[in-house]
Enzyme design. Structure first.
Site, PDB file in Angstrom:
ATOM      1  N   SER A  42      -1.353   7.015 -10.327  1.00 57.33           N
ATOM      2  CA  SER A  42      -1.437   7.442  -8.936  1.00 57.33           C
ATOM      3  C   SER A  42      -0.331   8.438  -8.637  1.00 57.33           C
ATOM      4  O   SER A  42       0.675   8.500  -9.348  1.00 57.33           O
ATOM      5  CB  SER A  42      -1.296   6.241  -7.996  1.00 57.33           C
ATOM      6  OG  SER A  42       0.057   5.805  -7.944  1.00 57.33           O
ATOM      7  N   ASP A  43      -0.493   9.231  -7.579  1.00 54.81           N
ATOM      8  CA  ASP A  43       0.648   9.969  -7.064  1.00 54.81           C
ATOM      9  C   ASP A  43       1.531   8.960  -6.331  1.00 54.81           C
ATOM     10  O   ASP A  43       1.122   7.836  -6.036  1.00 54.81           O
ATOM     11  CB  ASP A  43       0.197  11.095  -6.133  1.00 54.81           C
ATOM     12  CG  ASP A  43       1.197  12.247  -6.094  1.00 54.81           C
ATOM     13  OD1 ASP A  43       2.386  11.998  -6.342  1.00 54.81           O
ATOM     14  OD2 ASP A  43       0.791  13.383  -5.796  1.00 54.81           O
ATOM     15  N   ALA A  44       2.759   9.352  -6.055  1.00 58.09           N
ATOM     16  CA  ALA A  44       3.742   8.412  -5.524  1.00 58.09           C
ATOM     17  C   ALA A  44       3.239   7.748  -4.243  1.00 58.09           C
ATOM     18  O   ALA A  44       2.900   8.435  -3.279  1.00 58.09           O
ATOM     19  CB  ALA A  44       5.064   9.126  -5.268  1.00 58.09           C
ATOM     20  N   ASN A  45       3.169   6.421  -4.285  1.00 58.39           N
ATOM     21  CA  ASN A  45       2.846   5.600  -3.112  1.00 58.39           C
ATOM     22  C   ASN A  45       1.408   5.754  -2.614  1.00 58.39           C
ATOM     23  O   ASN A  45       1.068   5.235  -1.541  1.00 58.39           O
ATOM     24  CB  ASN A  45       3.799   5.906  -1.945  1.00 58.39           C
ATOM     25  CG  ASN A  45       5.251   5.791  -2.323  1.00 58.39           C
ATOM     26  OD1 ASN A  45       5.626   4.954  -3.151  1.00 58.39           O
ATOM     27  ND2 ASN A  45       6.095   6.626  -1.737  1.00 58.39           N
ATOM     28  N   SER A  46       0.570   6.454  -3.360  1.00 53.75           N
ATOM     29  CA  SER A  46      -0.730   6.822  -2.790  1.00 53.75           C
ATOM     30  C   SER A  46      -1.697   5.659  -2.662  1.00 53.75           C
ATOM     31  O   SER A  46      -2.636   5.723  -1.863  1.00 53.75           O
ATOM     32  CB  SER A  46      -1.373   7.951  -3.615  1.00 53.75           C
ATOM     33  OG  SER A  46      -1.764   7.489  -4.894  1.00 53.75           O
TER      34      SER A  46
END
Length: 746
Positions: free
Chosen positions: A293-297
């Site tokens: 995932s992208d950060a915190n997505s």
């Protein structure tokens, strides 16, 4: 030879079978928490104010050495318990080896850690921003800079980079245009594949290679309004024809990981988009690695309003085909309960773990978990040969946009040269976005590069004139006074590094602050003004294009900025770069790109055509544009056949002549237009390019071979088809000029 190849294939098969056997054995021994741990990546926690500090680091308010010196929690207990499989933001051979030793020697199963970092355009040797590198159109050199970045990063204990970004971008308001290869699908695909090969090489287990990550899957560059993280809404045809091919090219090049995009696509967040992550990526592209995932997505899917809470978002993400959760710990906290109660099948979890472990095996971490040491790190970082390549890459990234009366190259023996502008004597802003591990003190400024390039009797005078932003520290009067006393003015203007990149979208693409006013004041002196642009995106500069003597698009060139710019200004290097993103005349034209679909009323002289009533329809500088200190002419366009079948190829030859008096390189570009089709097609599309070096007066025949299978499109049923009919061929120096021919597909 055939026997040897068969033996090698059999050996490779046996190795893979052995790896799969070991992976299955490990999975059989793992607890639920250990399995989820392999799908979890977190970063070292600072003791307080973590997000605030990270923001300051990315924006350059604190240096990377300062950040490294801060006291951190490296989550050693979680590594020891075997419930953490990956960490981001861990750099340095000593600390990475210390953490790896805990994983190998103190955890129950001894599964190695995977360390990742944003190594976007260099680790310590910072190269030009990716958008600038793309303007070189030099695939071999782009691959080389990625290889050097991998060599330095791996020596510092990093296994994995979140690069390359292969998003197609048609809107320069979007700050992350700086991280990619511009607006063209064909060129972007080739550059993305070159970067993957540079990072990963032929064998990922080699200690100087790192795992690449194609991002952001998918269509992040199509954010509405050019506003970062915004929604993306497009037809499936546009998605598959324009935005997905660079990801397919990265997959074919062997990229080990993909990163899902932060945006939603047609109403479904990419983080939980099964169509993208499974139907397209796994089934159509045949991707075998894992998706992060992208950060915190994952948690942000709740904010999108697509999931009621994090548990639902985590479940949807895993079932969609997303294997690793970056930064937030969502999987770690929200998956175990859902697996225990049967909401998520165990075999789905096991397959995700299998994909992560498989990549760790391919990296050789089970056999060689300590891939570096302090001595290797110190020897590798900023090696002289790396810095030399940085200078060459910076030279080739520069695009000459204007050169009135051939004022460039400048003479080295001018009596006095005035260097003016807020970016002339600035180290930090030369790095551009995502250069957090670089040391600005290693950067050669533009002023320093010019001082080193000129004759010893030439006087170089400097005035800042103004800041990049705001009205503070303005000294137009002092700058003008120095300019009046000089033979020529070099004005270095543009954007600060944090004005492009992630979360740095702009509404206004003009030169920020009072910089254009400074240029106007310098212009009033009557002395020739050479503008050097330092920026991370195309800018709207119609006044400068009309009034100054020369414009050098230098982008943000990294550690060797000043030397490379001086090399071009004084003729030690003849510029050969070509734009990979259209320069609009005004922000009101955006999005503007060369390969737009045909309209029923193309811009013309009469009122009722597709144009603006208060400005031009054409861009300031088109895709593929770039001047040289010599001139090139094109003659004798020859197409191999007037008719060709769907299974055939078209060969195109053209003579390119250096008609000037200097040696130079020309990037010869071939475009194709499908004249009549069952769907509206682009006015033209890049389908080939070659860089050719020519001596004065020399002629070379440049040859292209176009496969007809690459000239199709997706119809309304989303079937890829190739239709018979007339195709136009354009070959020239950019997307607007050149010779024209045609052939028919029968």
């Amino acid at each position: 030879m055939i026997i040897v190849m068969v033996e090698m294939a059999m050996q490779d098969k046996m190795i893979l079978e052995d790896q799969e056997s070991k992976i299955n054995e490990l999975i059989g021994k793992m607890t639920l928490e250990e399995k989820v741990g392999q799908l979890t990546q977190i970063v070292p926690s600072l003791y307080g104010a973590f997000e605030e500090i990270i923001t300051k680091l990315v924006e350059g308010e604190i240096s990377y050495p300062e950040f490294q010196a801060m006291e951190k929690n490296y989550h050693k207990d979680e590594i020891r318990e075997g419930i953490l499989g990956s960490m981001g933001g861990v750099t340095g051979a000593e600390i990475s080896n210390d953490l790896q030793k805990i994983a190998i020697e103190e955890s129950r199963l001894g599964i190695p850690m995977l360390f990742g970092l944003d190594v976007i355009h260099g680790y310590k040797t910072i190269f030009p921003i990716p958008l600038a590198e793309a303007c070189s159109w030099d695939l071999d050199l782009i691959e080389k800079t990625a290889e050097i970045a991998a060599k330095e990063a791996s020596a510092a204990g990093i296994h994995w980079t979140y690069a390359p970004m292969v998003d197609i971008t048609r809107d320069p308001r979007w700050g992350r245009i700086a991280e990619g290869a511009g607006e063209d699908t064909y060129l972007g695909s080739m550059i993305g594949a070159a970067r993957v090969k540079g990072f990963q090489g032929e064998d990922l287990s080699e200690s100087h290679r790192i795992l690449a990550c194609a991002k952001h899957f998918a269509a992040y560059g199509g954010a509405v309004g050019g506003r970062d993280y915004n929604t993306v809404d497009m037809s499936l045809q546009t998605l598959h024809e324009v935005y997905l091919p660079p990801f397919e090219a990265a997959a074919k090049a062997g990229v080990g990981t993909f990163m899902s995009a932060l945006n939603d696509l047609n109403g479904i967040p990419c983080t939980v988009n099964r169509y993208l992550l499974t139907d397209v990526l796994r089934e159509q592209l045949g991707f075998k690695g894992f998706v992060v995932s992208d950060a915190n997505s994952i948690a942000e899917v709740v904010v999108h309003g697509e999931s009621v809470d994090r548990k639902e978002a985590s479940k949807k993400a895993l079932l969609a085909g997303l294997e690793m959760d970056m930064s937030h710990g969502t999987y770690q906290q929200d998956l175990p309960e859902q697996i225990k109660n049967g909401d998520i099948p165990t075999d789905v979890l096991d397959e995700a773990v299998r994909r992560v472990l498989r990549v760790k095996f391919h990296l050789g971490l089970f056999d060689n978990p300590y891939r570096t040491n302090k001595e290797l790190e110190e020897k590798t970082l900023l090696a002289p040969e790396h810095v030399e390549v940085a200078r060459e890459m910076a030279q080739r990234s520069i695009v000459l946009l204007k050169n009135e009366d051939n004022i460039l190259p400048l003479k080295k023996n001018h009596k006095k040269i005035a260097v003016v502008g807020p970016l002339a004597d600035n180290q930090k802003e030369m790095f551009g976005t995502w250069a957090i591990t670089g040391n600005p003190e290693e950067v050669v400024t533009v002023l320093s590069g010019i001082q080193s390039a000129v004759d010893k009797d030439t006087e170089i005078v400097y005035a800042k004139g103004c800041e990049v932003l705001g009205n503070e520290n303005m000294d137009f009067e002092g700058a003008v006074q120095l300019a009046n006393e000089s033979d020529v003015i070099i004005a270095v203007v543009g954007e600060n590094a944090d004005m492009s990149g992630e979360a740095s979208s702009r509404m206004d693409l003009n030169l920020p602050g009072r910089q254009e006013d400074l240029l106007k004041a310098l212009h009033q002196t009557g002395k020739p003004v050479v503008v050097v642009l330092i920026n991370g995106r195309p800018l709207t500069i119609p006044w400068a294009a009309e009034n100054v003597s020369a414009i050098v698009e230098a982008w943000q060139l990294g550690i060797q900025s000043g030397n490379a710019i001086a090399d071009v200004l004084f003729g030690d290097y003849n510029p050969s770069g070509k734009l990979v993103a259209t320069f609009p005349y005004s922000v009101g034209q955006v999005p503007i790109y060369y390969n737009h679909p045909k309209t029923g009323r193309p811009a013309g002289k009469i009122k009722f055509t597709s144009k603006y009533i208060d400005g031009p329809s054409e861009p300031l500088y088109p895709f593929g544009f770039g001047l040289s200190y010599t001139t090139f002419e094109y003659e004798n366009l020859l197409i191999s056949s007037s008719e060709v079948s769907k299974e055939g190829k078209v060969k195109v030859n053209i003579d390119v002549i250096n008609s000037g008096d200097r040696t130079g390189e020309e990037i010869v570009q071939l475009y194709i237009s499908d004249v009549v089709a069952s769907r509206v097609r682009p006015v033209k599309e890049l389908k080939g390019f070659k860089k050719v070096a020519l001596q004065p007066g020399e002629t070379k025949t440049v040859s292209f071979e176009i496969e007809i299978k690459n000239l199709g499109f997706f119809n309304e049923a989303m079937d890829y088809i190739i239709e018979p009919g007339l195709f136009k061929v354009f070959v020239g120096p950019n997307s607007k000029e050149g010779l024209e021919g045609e052939f028919s597909l029968v």
